[in-house]
Write a protein that holds these residues in place. Structure first.
Motif, PDB file in Angstrom:
ATOM      1  N   GLY A  97       0.897  -1.115   0.137  1.00  0.00           N
ATOM      2  CA  GLY A  97       0.071  -0.149  -0.012  1.00  0.00           C
ATOM      3  C   GLY A  97       0.934   1.358   0.148  1.00  0.00           C
ATOM      4  O   GLY A  97       0.413   2.290  -0.107  1.00  0.00           O
ATOM      5  N   HIS A 122      -0.586  -6.521   1.745  1.00  0.00           N
ATOM      6  CA  HIS A 122      -1.830  -5.986   2.160  1.00  0.00           C
ATOM      7  C   HIS A 122      -2.964  -6.289   1.320  1.00  0.00           C
ATOM      8  O   HIS A 122      -4.229  -6.178   1.655  1.00  0.00           O
ATOM      9  N   PHE A 137     -11.918   1.180  12.916  1.00  0.00           N
ATOM     10  CA  PHE A 137     -12.476   2.364  12.508  1.00  0.00           C
ATOM     11  C   PHE A 137     -13.749   1.820  11.433  1.00  0.00           C
ATOM     12  O   PHE A 137     -13.618   0.959  10.808  1.00  0.00           O
ATOM     13  N   LYS A 138     -14.617   2.695  10.970  1.00  0.00           N
ATOM     14  CA  LYS A 138     -15.806   2.425  10.368  1.00  0.00           C
ATOM     15  C   LYS A 138     -15.217   2.440   8.932  1.00  0.00           C
ATOM     16  O   LYS A 138     -14.265   3.134   8.466  1.00  0.00           O
ATOM     17  N   GLY A 139     -15.571   1.470   8.336  1.00  0.00           N
ATOM     18  CA  GLY A 139     -15.203   1.082   6.737  1.00  0.00           C
ATOM     19  C   GLY A 139     -13.800   0.167   6.893  1.00  0.00           C
ATOM     20  O   GLY A 139     -13.285   0.048   5.683  1.00  0.00           O
ATOM     21  N   ARG A 140     -12.984   0.036   8.013  1.00  0.00           N
ATOM     22  CA  ARG A 140     -11.847  -0.597   7.953  1.00  0.00           C
ATOM     23  C   ARG A 140     -11.743  -2.005   7.271  1.00  0.00           C
ATOM     24  O   ARG A 140     -10.789  -1.862   6.335  1.00  0.00           O
ATOM     25  N   GLY A 174     -13.682  -2.827   4.892  1.00  0.00           N
ATOM     26  CA  GLY A 174     -14.074  -2.527   3.555  1.00  0.00           C
ATOM     27  C   GLY A 174     -15.544  -2.282   3.350  1.00  0.00           C
ATOM     28  O   GLY A 174     -15.936  -2.087   2.367  1.00  0.00           O
ATOM     29  N   SER A 187     -18.299   0.553   5.093  1.00  0.00           N
ATOM     30  CA  SER A 187     -18.703   1.396   6.182  1.00  0.00           C
ATOM     31  C   SER A 187     -19.808   1.172   7.217  1.00  0.00           C
ATOM     32  O   SER A 187     -20.211   1.787   8.177  1.00  0.00           O
ATOM     33  N   ARG A 195      -7.258  -2.472  14.444  1.00  0.00           N
ATOM     34  CA  ARG A 195      -8.226  -1.073  14.224  1.00  0.00           C
ATOM     35  C   ARG A 195      -9.601  -1.625  13.882  1.00  0.00           C
ATOM     36  O   ARG A 195      -9.936  -2.791  13.345  1.00  0.00           O
ATOM     37  N   ASP A 240       4.605   1.750   7.231  1.00  0.00           N
ATOM     38  CA  ASP A 240       3.321   1.089   7.973  1.00  0.00           C
ATOM     39  C   ASP A 240       3.213   1.484   9.222  1.00  0.00           C
ATOM     40  O   ASP A 240       4.364   1.363   9.878  1.00  0.00           O
ATOM     41  N   VAL A 296      -7.489  -4.858   6.520  1.00  0.00           N
ATOM     42  CA  VAL A 296      -7.423  -3.435   5.672  1.00  0.00           C
ATOM     43  C   VAL A 296      -8.644  -3.303   4.848  1.00  0.00           C
ATOM     44  O   VAL A 296      -8.505  -2.577   3.966  1.00  0.00           O
ATOM     45  N   GLY A 297      -9.678  -4.309   4.701  1.00  0.00           N
ATOM     46  CA  GLY A 297     -10.664  -4.338   3.780  1.00  0.00           C
ATOM     47  C   GLY A 297     -10.255  -4.390   2.363  1.00  0.00           C
ATOM     48  O   GLY A 297     -11.141  -3.983   1.415  1.00  0.00           O
ATOM     49  N   THR A 298      -9.223  -4.970   1.861  1.00  0.00           N
ATOM     50  CA  THR A 298      -8.895  -5.242   0.586  1.00  0.00           C
ATOM     51  C   THR A 298      -9.538  -6.393  -0.149  1.00  0.00           C
ATOM     52  O   THR A 298      -9.928  -6.309  -1.038  1.00  0.00           O
TER      53      THR A 298
END
Lengths: 423, 166
Positions: free
Chosen positions: A38, A67, A384-387, A389, A391, A382, A122, A363-365
């Motif tokens: 990334g 990633h 977080f919202k959307g993390r 992939g 939201s 982590r 990273d 990481v939502g990939t």
């Protein structure tokens, strides 16, 4: 007489050739530089723009394809090709699809050793702090400057000393210790500062379990999460790489900006609730929350010990029919060791989907993007919202034991019932 | 040089996943295309609001927490964000912003409201809320960073000096 030094001050003094103290700006020699898929493409582009065609020492630079590996899209494939070509033209290490997560590989291959100063493109580069390495995340342009020159500028950080006393209860793990601290200090509780972890609880942890703690130092804003190198650390390095460890001890009279003591006996299994890592609570508060997906893996908790804990809980049991359980070992070496130990057999028999060693789901990939409205329980760092992939999904972070217990029940579950002496 | 633009205001602890989601950052190095998704998790209209005439992104504490992705300051630059003003910044984002040439200003952003017209003179060290008619004090960049920003970022600094000259 000047005051004693922290681990950070000593490592910067040794690498900058000056008497480095918190607050000083130094230009220091770095021992190793890392980039992942990334961030490496932007670093390669920055090197081109700088007019630099090689790196300071190809043996001290690694690019890791983790990633988004194997590539789910043609755009990603092109970036991977760019990294492989850079590897061929410069001679740097390239760890390709399937090798594993960068933060497992660098220590595993012996590229980073106690006493080193390391930067990686990273943010979880702070993981190697558990190995007495001052390692910190930087952006691609800083990474490019370090690859080109073998140097980077730093502000020597102040240090917060965290001492874990007492004893961990059965079913409580190092992940719970760091989630507890994140809840205590907050997401900016250590910004611009280093953490130094001490105490009998840290001494008793395996090297792998220590890495879980240092890995999440960044979630408190810290620049590094350092520990001493003890006999366990040095034993862990036997047979890895060819560089000799040079452990760094803090002075007894080192000056800390703040000292925190945590009684590990007060720590219950922790869960970080959506959508912030410092939004923690004891598992009791969320027990019964339905989950659609469980994820075991990442640079935080994808190591052999983590797979062993999950396999122990899932042995002879089944993943709940409404739950997808995804397992990504942190490296090929770990995958092989887990196969040999029978953990993979146990997990797959229980219903787990084992995917390529790498970062993907975290990481939502690819490899496990949740659906709208779904809850996920994950061993990552982590939420977080959307993390992951989507939201519109909700991510809960916990230890491998809590994740394993939860995928059996189909709801967030206190893992202590699975441990003798737990409750 | 004085920059004049409107304030677009957001909250505390804005992480780099919100500035540019991981699902976009691994696909490409085309920042112009990626910029359309800037701040999408918090405000799906950020790009269309800021792109035409530029804007200041105003936030609370700990702006840019989380990952080391340099795509975060880059998509802000490409969405025509002139500077980020926040009460405090996360360390890696702060460095990345300077390295890529995005001005970052640490100041009391409680004084600023959404839509205020702001004037920023980085070299002169002045920030003015034109709408409210007040001067907002801010601490100057550390000298190292001021020099990197003055050189046009870290790449330009390396090209100019052949390495670190700080």
């Amino acid at each position: 007489m000047s005051a004693g030094k922290t681990i950070a001050e000593k490592i910067f003094s040794a690498h900058a050739g000056v008497d480095a103290r918190a607050g000083d700006i130094v230009i220091a020699d770095v021992d190793f530089v890392m980039g992942q898929d990334g961030t490496s493409p932007l670093a390669i582009r920055a090197l081109e723009e700088m007019g630099v065609s090689g790196v300071f020492d190809p043996a001290r630079v690694a690019l890791v394809i983790d990633h988004s590996a194997p590539s789910p899209l043609e755009g990603v494939s092109a970036l991977h090709t760019m990294m492989r070509e850079f590897g061929k033209s410069t001679g740097v290490h390239v760890y390709d699809v399937g090798c594993g997560v960068c933060h497992q590989l660098l220590p595993e291959m012996g590229h980073v050793v106690p006493g080193d100063l390391v930067v990686g493109c990273d943010s979880h580069t702070c993981t190697y702090g558990a190995l007495n390495v001052f390692s910190t995340g930087v952006g691609s342009t800083d990474g490019a400057a370090a690859m080109a020159s073998g140097k980077l500028w730093f502000k020597v950080p102040e240090t917060i000393k965290v001492t874990y006393t007492g004893e961990l209860a059965p079913g409580v793990f190092s992940k719970d210790l760091i989630l507890y601290l994140a809840g205590m200090l907050g997401a900016d509780g250590a910004t611009y500062q280093a953490l130094e972890f001490h105490g009998p609880v840290i001494d008793d942890l395996s090297v792998e379990a220590r890495m879980t703690i240092s890995n999440m130092a960044i979630e408190l804003g810290a620049k590094a999460g350092l520990m001493r190198a003890d006999a366990k650390t040095l034993a862990w390095y036997e047979g890895r790489g060819d560089r000799a460890p040079a452990p760094v001890e803090p002075d007894a009279d080192a000056v800390y900006v703040r000292e925190i003591r945590v009684d590990a006996g007060d720590v219950a299994p922790q869960v970080a609730k959506p959508h912030a890592v410092d939004n923690t609570s004891p598992v009791d508060d969320v027990v019964g929350t339905p989950i659609a997906e469980g994820f075991l893996g990442t640079c935080t908790n994808g190591r052999l010990e983590d797979l062993e804990i999950a396999a122990r809980i899932l042995k002879g049991r089944r993943v709940h029919p409404d739950v997808r359980f995804i397992v990504a070992p942190a490296s090929r070496r770990i995958l092989l060791d887990a196969i040999e130990a029978g953990y993979i057999q146990t997990l797959v028999e229980a219903g787990a989907a084992v995917v390529t060693p790498g970062c993907g789901p975290c990481v939502g990939t690819h490899n496990g993007v949740p659906s709208d409205g779904e809850n996920v329980i994950s061993t990552a760092n982590r939420n977080f919202k959307g993390r992951m992939g989507n939201s519109n999904a909700f991510i809960y972070l916990a230890s491998p034991a809590t994740v394993a217990a939860s995928v059996i029940e189909g709801t967030i579950t206190d893992p202590r019932a699975y441990f003798e002496g737990g409750r | 040089m004085t920059i004049r633009a409107r304030a677009f205001k957001y909250g505390d602890d804005i992480n780099t996943d919100y500035i540019i989601s991981g699902k976009y950052k691994f696909k490409s190095t085309d920042m112009e295309a990626m910029a359309v998704h800037a701040m999408e998790e918090l405000d799906s209209h950020y790009y269309e609001k800021v792109k035409p005439s530029g804007g200041f992104l105003v936030a609370g504490k700990n702006f840019g927490m989380g990952s080391s992705r340099e795509q975060a300051p880059l998509v802000l630059i490409h969405s025509n964000t002139k500077a980020v003003l926040a009460k405090s910044f996360a360390r890696i984002f702060y460095r990345n912003a300077i390295n890529t040439g995005l001005p970052v200003v640490e100041c009391d952003t409680d004084l600023i409201d959404e839509g205020d017209e702001l004037e920023l003179d980085l070299t002169g060290g002045a920030l003015r809320d034109v709408t409210k008619g007040i001067e907002i004090p801010f601490s100057p960049l550390p000298p190292v960073m001021a020099q990197l920003l003055a050189d046009g970022g870290l790449v330009a600094h390396f090209k100019k000096h052949g390495g670190f000259a700080i």
